[in-house]
Scaffold this active site. Structure first.
Site, short mmCIF file in Angstrom:
data_model
loop_
_atom_site.label_atom_id
_atom_site.label_comp_id
_atom_site.label_asym_id
_atom_site.label_seq_id
_atom_site.Cartn_x
_atom_site.Cartn_y
_atom_site.Cartn_z
N HIS B 123 0.87 -1.17 0.00
CA HIS B 123 0.00 0.00 0.00
C HIS B 123 0.92 1.24 0.00
O HIS B 123 2.02 1.18 0.55
CB HIS B 123 -0.83 -0.04 1.28
N ASP B 200 3.42 -4.14 8.17
CA ASP B 200 2.20 -3.35 8.03
C ASP B 200 1.03 -4.29 8.31
O ASP B 200 0.73 -5.17 7.49
CB ASP B 200 2.13 -2.76 6.61
N GLN B 203 -4.16 -4.87 7.29
CA GLN B 203 -5.13 -5.84 6.77
C GLN B 203 -5.04 -7.18 7.48
O GLN B 203 -5.76 -8.12 7.11
CB GLN B 203 -4.93 -6.03 5.26
N LYS B 226 -10.10 -0.16 10.83
CA LYS B 226 -10.34 -1.38 10.03
C LYS B 226 -10.68 -2.57 10.92
O LYS B 226 -11.02 -3.64 10.42
CB LYS B 226 -9.10 -1.69 9.18
N CYS B 366 -4.74 2.44 -3.61
CA CYS B 366 -3.50 3.00 -3.06
C CYS B 366 -2.32 2.07 -3.29
O CYS B 366 -1.46 1.91 -2.42
CB CYS B 366 -3.64 3.34 -1.58
#
Lengths: 155, 415
Positions: B123, B200, B203, B226, B366
């Site tokens: 991303h 990261d 997600q 999220k 993104c």
């Protein structure tokens, strides 16, 4: 409701233009060119215009990628402005931008836009207004010889 | 008390509505998740009963607010299995956490000629901070490529990570490809070359059990919104010794020890990295989201989403004119499903699905370098969460079929 509301957005004439876009090609020679991108979706339009010495649009062509709405809008835009003077074309771009955000316009002005006037329903789909206006923005900025690559409407 | 996942739907009144006269099917969870009543109630309760600034106040409300804020930090710590609460820094979100690491640790440790290794499916938030750091420091930014299946190519990772590498930064789960990366293996690889590993988790944390200690990651960033928390709150996990050695990210109130005319000292961890009045209610709301997920159990959340993927993915793949990106094997695919319909721009698809009540994302997600890599301008993306049902999957499948028919025939009959 389902997809029936889509009929108002994707009228047959729009789908025809998207499937068989008019003037989708590069020009052998041009006086005004611009590449405009819509960073939110990645749509790109390269617009080339050949102006006569007395500022009439002698030829216009576009290339690029985009959705049904942006491609058909570009196709209808090129049909509408072919042969017009720079002044007339700029006025039409203004009419189209106003129409897209729901401003009232005289019927005579809308008639000038020819097929493009059919996109007046676009205001019912706010997320898609940028798709419809990208090519008209490109036209306006190419004629005014502004060359920044990114659409000013980016949110 | 453990909550049954099947009962969760009633906790999300927002899902119980019609859009465009159709039942809402919310499949844009990779962009942001909906909030259960428990999270909204926690925010309301805080503002109605406990609101005060934290750490500085002497009065009762300030004490209560401080306790609630720090309690949220403990909840997050246990949720991701960090060893100490001092290793949990509250941020604005994953982007903020990744920028924090790039501009403090990265700024102090990356020199000319060093390498930073990321993957091609990052991303922008785990790409641009490293790209700009590399430019500034005259370092080299290297990309790990993907296998034909859309998974991270570990052979390439072994080749790209060298003794010159200072930082390896990779997403734990892709926001486009629907893949999970072998973070533990990547961290080990980075450490063997004297580099640190930055994960990261935007997600991954909302959708699967994550244990930062077991993964042995050095930094790990994720967003609250999220995982059903409020927007504007996120978390950066960092190993204590690294956080300790790093310069502050921002200067101001709350992050100082002593301030003199010519110099200052910094607060203890983690407050050194929390300058200014923080998103106190956001942290408390995130704590409530952590409680909600913990009550259900992350194993249950993951199993539920996997069951839906097992059902939905093969049906999408076998639908003529539909291309699904990433691994075609449902066992290797998360609930993030990027797809396109033949000869149709994803924006047209997303508008049509919206008319059927189905909310999906369309665009480059993104991840423009990934789109270039895949030779695409954009895709549509359906992404699942714990409140989605098989009926939601069926609605998407029906809507896709009707969308195809609409654009094939040019129009539909008015109903």
């Amino acid at each position: 409701m389902g997809l029936s509301k889509l009929n108002s957005l994707y009228r047959e004439v729009i789908l025809d233009h998207a499937d068989h876009p008019h003037h989708k090609h590069t020009l052998a020679e041009s006086t005004n060119t611009i590449t405009l991108k819509n960073p939110t979706c990645g749509d790109v339009i390269n617009l080339e215009i050949k102006l006569t010495p007395d500022d009439k649009i002698a030829d216009i062509g576009f290339t690029g990628d985009g959705c049904t709405i942006s491609q058909s809008s570009a196709s209808m835009m090129t049909d509408a402005v072919m042969g017009k003077s720079k002044e007339e074309a700029l006025k039409m771009a203004k009419t189209f931008s106003d129409m897209a955000i729901g401003k009232e316009h005289a019927q005579a002005d809308l008639d000038e836009l020819q097929d493009a006037a059919i996109l007046s329903n676009i205001m019912q789909f706010p997320a898609r207004i940028k798709c419809a206006t990208l090519s008209w923005w490109a036209l306006q900025r190419a004629l005014l010889e502004e060359t920044d690559e990114t659409s000013e409407e980016e949110s | 008390m453990a909550q049954k996942l099947s009962d969760s739907r009633t906790d999300f009144p927002i899902l119980d509505q019609e859009v465009n006269d159709e039942r809402l099917v919310y499949l844009d969870n990779a962009a942001t998740a909906q909030k259960p009543n428990q999270v909204v109630d926690a925010l309301v309760h805080f503002y109605q009963h406990d609101n005060a600034n934290v750490h500085r106040g002497v009065h009762t409300l300030a004490e209560r607010a401080t306790e609630a804020y720090e309690n949220a930090r403990h909840k997050v710590q246990h949720f991701i299995h960090a060893q100490k609460p001092t290793e949990i820094v509250f941020t604005k979100g994953a982007t903020d956490g990744l920028n924090l690491v790039a501009s403090t640790y990265g700024e102090a440790n990356v020199q000319a000629g060093d390498e930073i290794v990321i993957s091609i499916m990052e991303h922008h938030s785990n790409l641009i901070p490293w790209q700009q750091l590399a430019i500034k420091k005259h370092a080299t930014l290297k990309y790990i490529e993907l296998t034909a299946d859309g998974e991270l190519d570990m052979v390439d990772a072994v080749a790209k990570i060298t003794d010159k590498t200072k930082i390896v930064a990779v997403a734990h789960a892709s926001n486009v490809m629907g893949t999970v990366t072998p973070v533990k293996q990547l961290a080990k690889l980075a450490h063997e070359h004297g580099a640190i590993f930055v994960g990261d988790g935007a997600q991954s944390v909302p959708h699967m059990p994550v244990d930062v200690t077991d993964l042995d990651v050095d930094f790990y960033a994720f967003s609250g919104h999220k995982m059903m928390g409020p927007t504007g709150i996120g978390v950066l996990y960092g190993k204590e010794d690294l956080l300790q050695a790093m310069p502050p990210y921002q200067y101001g109130g709350e992050m100082i020890g002593f301030v003199h005319r010519d110099d200052s000292t910094w607060a203890e961890l983690p407050w050194k990295f929390e300058a200014g009045t923080q998103n106190i209610a956001g942290a408390i709301g995130l704590g409530a989201a952590v409680d909600y997920l913990t009550n259900i159990g992350m194993d249950q959340v993951q199993a539920h989403e996997q069951k839906l993927v097992d059902y939905l993915l093969p049906k999408m793949e076998s639908m003529p004119g539909v291309t699904v990106y990433g691994p075609q094997d449902p066992a290797k695919h998360t609930g993030v499903i990027a797809f396109n319909l033949d000869n149709l721009h994803p924006h047209d698809v997303a508008t049509a699905l919206d008319m059927e009540g189905v909310a999906v994302r369309a665009g480059h997600h993104c991840a423009q370098p990934l789109m270039d890599y895949l030779g695409l301008v954009a895709t549509a993306r359906a992404s699942l969460y714990l409140y989605n049902t098989q009926a939601d999957a069926d609605k998407l499948l029906t809507a896709l079929q009707e969308t195809k028919e609409f654009f094939n025939h040019g129009t539909v009959k008015a109903e």
